[in-house]
Each structure stands twice: as structure tokens, then as C-alpha cells.
Design an enzyme around this catalytic site. Structure first.
Site, PDB file in Angstrom:
ATOM      1  CE1 TYR A 165     -19.142  -4.023  19.559  1.00 27.20           C
ATOM      2  CE2 TYR A 165     -20.356  -5.004  17.741  1.00 27.20           C
ATOM      3  CZ  TYR A 165     -20.138  -4.864  19.096  1.00 27.20           C
ATOM      4  OH  TYR A 165     -20.915  -5.570  19.980  1.00 27.20           O
ATOM      5  CE  LYS A 169     -17.927  -7.106  20.997  1.00 26.43           C
ATOM      6  NZ  LYS A 169     -17.546  -7.283  22.417  1.00 26.43           N
TER       7      LYS A 169
HETATM    8  N1  LIG Z   1     -26.532  -5.644  22.891  1.00 25.58           N
HETATM    9  C1  LIG Z   1     -26.253  -6.435  21.861  1.00 25.58           C
HETATM   10  O1  LIG Z   1     -27.125  -6.815  21.050  1.00 25.58           O
HETATM   11  C2  LIG Z   1     -24.852  -6.917  21.669  1.00 25.58           C
HETATM   12  C3  LIG Z   1     -24.582  -7.680  20.520  1.00 25.58           C
HETATM   13  C4  LIG Z   1     -23.307  -8.197  20.349  1.00 25.58           C
HETATM   14  C5  LIG Z   1     -22.342  -7.931  21.305  1.00 25.58           C
HETATM   15  N2  LIG Z   1     -22.627  -7.152  22.391  1.00 25.58           N
HETATM   16  C6  LIG Z   1     -21.558  -6.929  23.343  1.00 25.58           C
HETATM   17  O2  LIG Z   1     -22.033  -7.177  24.651  1.00 25.58           O
HETATM   18  C7  LIG Z   1     -21.272  -6.390  25.579  1.00 25.58           C
HETATM   19  C8  LIG Z   1     -22.218  -5.616  26.474  1.00 25.58           C
HETATM   20  O3  LIG Z   1     -22.899  -4.653  25.699  1.00 25.58           O
HETATM   21  P1  LIG Z   1     -24.330  -4.039  26.073  1.00 25.58           P
HETATM   22  O4  LIG Z   1     -25.186  -4.250  24.890  1.00 25.58           O
HETATM   23  O5  LIG Z   1     -24.757  -4.532  27.398  1.00 25.58           O
HETATM   24  O6  LIG Z   1     -24.006  -2.480  26.093  1.00 25.58           O
HETATM   25  P2  LIG Z   1     -23.819  -1.458  27.313  1.00 25.58           P
HETATM   26  O7  LIG Z   1     -23.334  -0.187  26.707  1.00 25.58           O
HETATM   27  O8  LIG Z   1     -25.073  -1.408  28.118  1.00 25.58           O
HETATM   28  O9  LIG Z   1     -22.718  -2.136  28.209  1.00 25.58           O
HETATM   29  C9  LIG Z   1     -21.346  -1.965  28.044  1.00 25.58           C
HETATM   30  C10 LIG Z   1     -20.762  -1.578  29.380  1.00 25.58           C
HETATM   31  O10 LIG Z   1     -19.334  -1.526  29.269  1.00 25.58           O
HETATM   32  C11 LIG Z   1     -18.884  -0.420  30.001  1.00 25.58           C
HETATM   33  N3  LIG Z   1     -17.582   0.015  29.490  1.00 25.58           N
HETATM   34  C12 LIG Z   1     -17.331   0.636  28.312  1.00 25.58           C
HETATM   35  N4  LIG Z   1     -16.023   0.885  28.188  1.00 25.58           N
HETATM   36  C13 LIG Z   1     -15.424   0.403  29.301  1.00 25.58           C
HETATM   37  C14 LIG Z   1     -14.088   0.336  29.742  1.00 25.58           C
HETATM   38  N5  LIG Z   1     -13.094   0.863  29.004  1.00 25.58           N
HETATM   39  N6  LIG Z   1     -13.825  -0.246  30.932  1.00 25.58           N
HETATM   40  C15 LIG Z   1     -14.828  -0.763  31.691  1.00 25.58           C
HETATM   41  N7  LIG Z   1     -16.116  -0.713  31.329  1.00 25.58           N
HETATM   42  C16 LIG Z   1     -16.417  -0.146  30.143  1.00 25.58           C
HETATM   43  C17 LIG Z   1     -19.963   0.638  29.815  1.00 25.58           C
HETATM   44  O11 LIG Z   1     -19.910   1.630  30.838  1.00 25.58           O
HETATM   45  C18 LIG Z   1     -21.225  -0.202  29.841  1.00 25.58           C
HETATM   46  O12 LIG Z   1     -21.797  -0.295  31.134  1.00 25.58           O
HETATM   47  C19 LIG Z   1     -20.353  -5.510  24.730  1.00 25.58           C
HETATM   48  O13 LIG Z   1     -19.073  -6.109  24.625  1.00 25.58           O
HETATM   49  C20 LIG Z   1     -21.037  -5.514  23.391  1.00 25.58           C
HETATM   50  O14 LIG Z   1     -20.151  -5.220  22.348  1.00 25.58           O
HETATM   51  C21 LIG Z   1     -23.856  -6.637  22.590  1.00 25.58           C
END
Ligand SMILES: NC(=O)c1ccc[n+]([C@@H]2O[C@H](COP(=O)([O-])OP(=O)(O)OC[C@H]3O[C@@H](n4cnc5c(N)ncnc54)[C@H](O)[C@@H]3O)[C@@H](O)[C@H]2O)c1
Length: 302
Positions: A165, A169
Site C-alpha cells: 500500500y 501510495k
Molecule cells: N481512511 C484513512 O485514514 C485513509 C488514510 C490514507 C489514505 N486513504 C485512502 O483514501 C481512499 C478512500 O479510502 P476509505 O478510507 O474511504 O476506504 P473505503 O474502503 O471506505 O473506500 C474505498 C472505496 O473504494 C472502492 N473500490 C475499491 N476498489 C475499487 C476499484 N477497483 N474500482 C472502483 N472502486 C473501488 C471500495 O468499494 C470503497 O467504496 C483510499 O484510496 C485510501 O487508500 C484513507
């Protein structure tokens, strides 16, 4: 200045839940027409259904906004191209792309299967590449585009169990660095967002009171600023719990040591001076490193 998106068309990937859903709701509430994309799978990327995206579309419509659902996997370039066409057919353009879709396959590197490394890179890096490639020509023709890559503190600074990851990223930061240079002449701004939020992705990773402070909504202002007409370009904006920071990739002043038989020994002895952050710069492109090196070499020649 109000952050307004009237007349703008946005695609938000992974917008069926978590941060993406909040991004889509906020863009729509501020006037954008939004393609709500989500594969609808589990947090590890398994399965899929359009229902999550459709529900967000219904929420947006109920609030008086405009949205359409799309169930493409960001890993499928043909499906992503069809998604962009869907936006163009409905609204004639695409102004904003928020690359947000993502999955996790956490394990220490020792225990990680290469397939889990590959899949995470495919979704985060190649997913963002596919979506960006699919809008790039259009944004160049329009002479307008705002692209937000979702990076992570795991990529910027590391996190135990997230080598796949983190690598994917930080690759998005590299993608931003060059695309912001290539997009500049046609008013395409490319930025990165490093969020911290309580979503299904962070469930169980932090204590309940910390998660309560990390509402996904609190990240949204950073995304709105990066997606807006007034957005900077090449900025890594960090956001969580209503706090906003910036991350920089810097270059130290360094030290010219030349090329002598004992240069390795000299470098080892003076490493603290080479890594000293006094006078460091944030290079405007990769050329800055070579310029600094050659300038110092010329100065040493006298
Ligand atoms: N939550 C955090 O603290 C955090 C921290 C750093 C980065 N992020 C990043 O933020 C973004 C959103 O994450 P989140 O925390 O809301 O998690 P989440 O799992 O709620 O959201 C991710 C969404 O992406 C969708 N998804 C996954 N694979 C897919 C694909 N191949 N095509 C289309 N959609 C797809 C999932 O169905 C899900 O709804 C991600 O890129 C994650 O890596 C989150």
C-alpha cells in the site's frame, strides 16, 4: 472566496462509501455534477456491486443535486474509458477527477504474497493511472482540469504491514510530480491528498475515541480546495480531524566531495552534513538535483 463548483463535472472513484462518498456529496452540494464510481467490493477488493454508488447518487438527488452511478473497476481501462464517456454523454465534459478508490491487503513484507502486492499496486497506482489517462486528452482539449490523487501517510512515511500500500501510495506522488509539469500549459492542476479518517479501512486500527475524532467529513475541505479552480498544483495536502498540513519532498544543500579514492570514507564521515536540513529546497522539478550537483562541482573547481 466561495469554493463553488457550478457548471463543473466531477468523477469521484470509490465514492460508494467512506471518504469518496463524502467527497461526492460535498462536490454535489457545491454545484458539481458528479459521477459516483464504485466497484462496491470488500475492503480487500473482493466482490462487487453497483448498490453502494447508486445509494450515494440517490442521496445527492434527494438533496437536489445531479449525479450518476458507475460500477467500473478502476483497474479495467476499457470500463474506465466507458465511465468517462458516460460523463461526457450526460454533461459534455469532465473538469475534476478525484482518484480515491482503494483497497488494503496488509501483511508484513516477510509474510506477504506477491499477488497481494500486485493487486494493491494495480488498484491504487494503475487505477489512478487508468482514470487519469482516460480524462487527460479531454482535459487538455478543454484547457482545464483538476486531478486529486489520494496518497497516504503510509506512503509518505511508512507503516508496518503496508509495504504494498505504501509503495503504491507514494507512486501516486511521483505521478503527480510529472503530470503537474505536463499539465501546466493547459491549466491542468494535479495534487495529492493524504487523508486520515475513520472508515471501514481504519476500523480496528485505532481506539474508538481517536476514530470518533476522525470524521471523513473533516478531510473534505482539503479535497475541495485541491479540486477547485483556485487550486494550487503539485501540493501534497494532509488532512484529518479538521487539521491540515502539507508534506514536501525536499533536497538538502549537500556537500561536494569530488571523486577521490577515499570519497566513500569522506562521505561516511560527513554524512551528517550531507543530510543536514539547513537550507534545503523543495525542487520545482527533478532537474534541480543535477543543477545543485553541477553548481557545487563547478564552484569547487574554482
Ligand atoms: N481512511 C484513512 O485514514 C485513509 C488514510 C490514507 C489514505 N486513504 C485512502 O483514501 C481512499 C478512500 O479510502 P476509505 O478510507 O474511504 O476506504 P473505503 O474502503 O471506505 O473506500 C474505498 C472505496 O473504494 C472502492 N473500490 C475499491 N476498489 C475499487 C476499484 N477497483 N474500482 C472502483 N472502486 C473501488 C471500495 O468499494 C470503497 O467504496 C483510499 O484510496 C485510501 O487508500 C484513507
Amino acid at each position: 472566496m466561495s469554493i463553488d463548483f457550478k457548471g463543473r463535472v466531477a468523477i469521484v472513484t470509490g465514492a460508494g462509501g467512506g471518504l469518496g462518498r463524502q467527497h461526492a456529496l460535498a462536490l454535489a452540494a457545491r454545484g458539481a455534477k458528479v459521477v459516483v464510481n464504485d466497484l462496491g467490493g470488500a475492503v480487500d477488493g473482493q466482490g462487487g456491486s453497483l448498490t453502494a454508488a447508486q445509494q450515494v447518487v440517490e442521496e445527492i438527488r434527494a438533496a437536489g443535486g445531479e449525479a450518476i452511478a458507475n460500477g467500473a473497476s478502476v483497474t479495467d481501462f476499457a470500463a474506465v474509458q466507458a465511465m468517462v464517456q458516460q460523463a461526457v454523454d450526460a454533461w459534455g465534459r469532465v473538469d475534476i477527477l478525484v482518484n480515491n478508490a482503494g483497497i488494503l491487503r496488509d501483511k508484513s513484507f516477510a509474510k506477504m504474497e506477491l499477488a497481494d502486492f500486485q493487486l494493491v499496486v494495480d488498484v491504487h497506482l494503475m487505477g489512478a493511472v487508468n482514470c487519469t489517462k482516460a480524462v487527460w486528452a479531454l482535459m487538455n482539449e478543454q484547457k482545464y482540469g483538476r486531478i486529486v490523487m489520494t496518497t497516504s501517510s503510509s506512503g509518505l512515511y511508512g507503516n508496518f504491514g503496508q509495504s504494498n500500500y505504501g509503495a503504491a501510495k507514494l507512486a501516486l506522488v511521483g505521478l503527480m510530480q510529472t503530470l503537474s509539469l505536463e499539465g501546466a500549459k493547459n491549466n491542468i492542476h494535479v495534487n495529492c491528498l493524504a487523508p486520515t479518517a475513520a472508515t471501514r479501512m481504519t476500523e480496528g486500527l485505532m481506539p474508538a475515541e481517536v476514530l470518533a475524532a476522525l470524521k471523513p467529513e473533516a478531510v473534505v475541505p482539503a479535497m475541495l480546495v485541491l479540486a477547485h479552480e483556485s487550486a494550487p498544483t503539485r501540493t501534497i495536502l494532509c488532512a484529518g480531524a479538521g487539521t491540515f498540513e502539507a508534506a514536501h519532498i525536499t533536497l538538502t544543500q549537500g556537500l561536494h566531495l569530488g571523486l577521490a579514492p577515499d570519497t566513500p570514507e569522506q562521505l561516511a564521515a560527513q554524512l551528517a552534513q550531507v543530510t543536514d536540513r539547513n537550507g534545503e529546497q523543495v525542487p520545482q522539478s527533478g532537474a534541480a538535483q543535477g543543477t545543485n550537483e553541477v553548481t557545487k562541482a563547478m564552484a569547487a573547481r574554482g
